[in-house]
Scaffold this active site. Structure first.
Site, mmCIF file in Angstrom:
data_model
loop_
_atom_site.group_PDB
_atom_site.id
_atom_site.type_symbol
_atom_site.label_atom_id
_atom_site.label_comp_id
_atom_site.label_asym_id
_atom_site.label_seq_id
_atom_site.Cartn_x
_atom_site.Cartn_y
_atom_site.Cartn_z
ATOM 1 N N LYS A 83 0.853 -1.189 0.000
ATOM 2 C CA LYS A 83 0.000 0.000 0.000
ATOM 3 C C LYS A 83 0.890 1.241 0.000
ATOM 4 C CE LYS A 83 -4.569 0.159 2.038
ATOM 5 N NZ LYS A 83 -5.328 0.188 3.293
HETATM 6 O O1 G3P Z 1 -9.454 0.807 3.844
HETATM 7 C C1 G3P Z 1 -9.194 2.056 4.395
HETATM 8 C C2 G3P Z 1 -9.786 2.136 5.737
HETATM 9 O O2 G3P Z 1 -9.071 1.350 6.642
HETATM 10 C C3 G3P Z 1 -9.985 3.513 6.237
HETATM 11 O O3 G3P Z 1 -11.197 3.483 6.863
HETATM 12 O O4 G3P Z 1 -12.950 4.185 8.393
HETATM 13 O O5 G3P Z 1 -10.560 4.862 8.816
HETATM 14 O O6 G3P Z 1 -11.857 5.889 6.957
HETATM 15 P P1 G3P Z 1 -11.654 4.678 7.806
#
Ligand code: G3P
Length: 215
Positions: A83
């Site tokens: 990533k």
């Molecule tokens: O896949 C990306 C994710 O982990 C981010 O999610 O909920 O932190 O915006 P969030």
């Protein structure tokens, strides 16, 4: 549409595997930090459980640091995908890594222009964060629709991972828009399964079953 689980938690990954619906795993530094154990050990264990792609994120901010980290991470297992954050140095790193056959997932995508350049750089995956766009009053899923159109227009092979998924509607919309992958937190996977009418139906069948004469 493929389903990845967005977690670094072994218990959640095992449970999702038991459900038979996990094609891969995505992690990030925040998710790994929650597990309170060395990242390399954890990623190794995740890769041993899942045969599909497992995304592991670099933390360097310059291309050469990203590439060095990526080469180390790629040694953990065959199914590791690197990533890379969507910045200028990240695109340079993607170019180098793709020429070495190391798979990349370009993360923290918030615009169509970013997604276009990511595909040009030769990334395997792009991760637009729909929930975080919703958080700032933009419609995150509109980004997915636009990226799908552009990738289709030019036949780009980069796969779209709908990320930062916060609710079942994100997943349903992703499938309607022909996203390649949705990476979903465990809690949302559970929400996707649940329906109150199913629970009511089971309850009613159980009650009626008791009324059936037993011989
Ligand atoms: O896949 C990306 C994710 O982990 C981010 O999610 O909920 O932190 O915006 P969030």
């Amino acid at each position: 549409m493929e389903i990845f689980i967005d977690t670094a938690n072994i218990k959640e990954i095992k449970e999702a595997i038991a459900l038979g619906l996990i094609d891969g795993v995505t992690t990030n530094p925040t998710l790994i930090a929650r597990e309170n154990r060395p990242a390399k050990d954890l990623l190794k264990e995740i890769c041993s459980l899942v045969s599909g792609p497992v995304s592991a994120e670099v933390i360097s901010l310059d291309a050469s640091g990203m590439v060095t980290e990526a080469r180390q991470l790629a040694k953990i297992a065959k199914n590791i995908v690197i990533k890379i954050p969507l910045v200028k140095e990240g695109l340079k790193a993607v170019k180098i890594l793709s020429s070495e056959g190391i798979k990349t997932n370009v993360t923290l995508c918030f615009s169509v222009s970013q997604a276009l350049l990511t595909a040009k750089a030769g990334a395997d995956y792009i991760s637009p964060f729909v929930g975080r766009l919703d958080d700032i009053s933009e419609v995150g899923m509109d980004l997915i629709k636009d990226i799908r159109t552009i990738y289709q227009n030019y036949g780009f092979k980069t796969k779209i991972i709908v990320a930062s998924v916060r609710n079942p509607l994100h997943v349903v919309s992703a499938a309607l828009m022909a996203a390649d992958v949705a990476t979903i937190p465990f809690a949302v996977i559970e929400q996707l399964i649940k329906h109150p009418l199913t629970d009511i139906g089971i309850q009613r069948f159980l009650e009626d079953y008791k009324k059936i004469p037993q011989k």
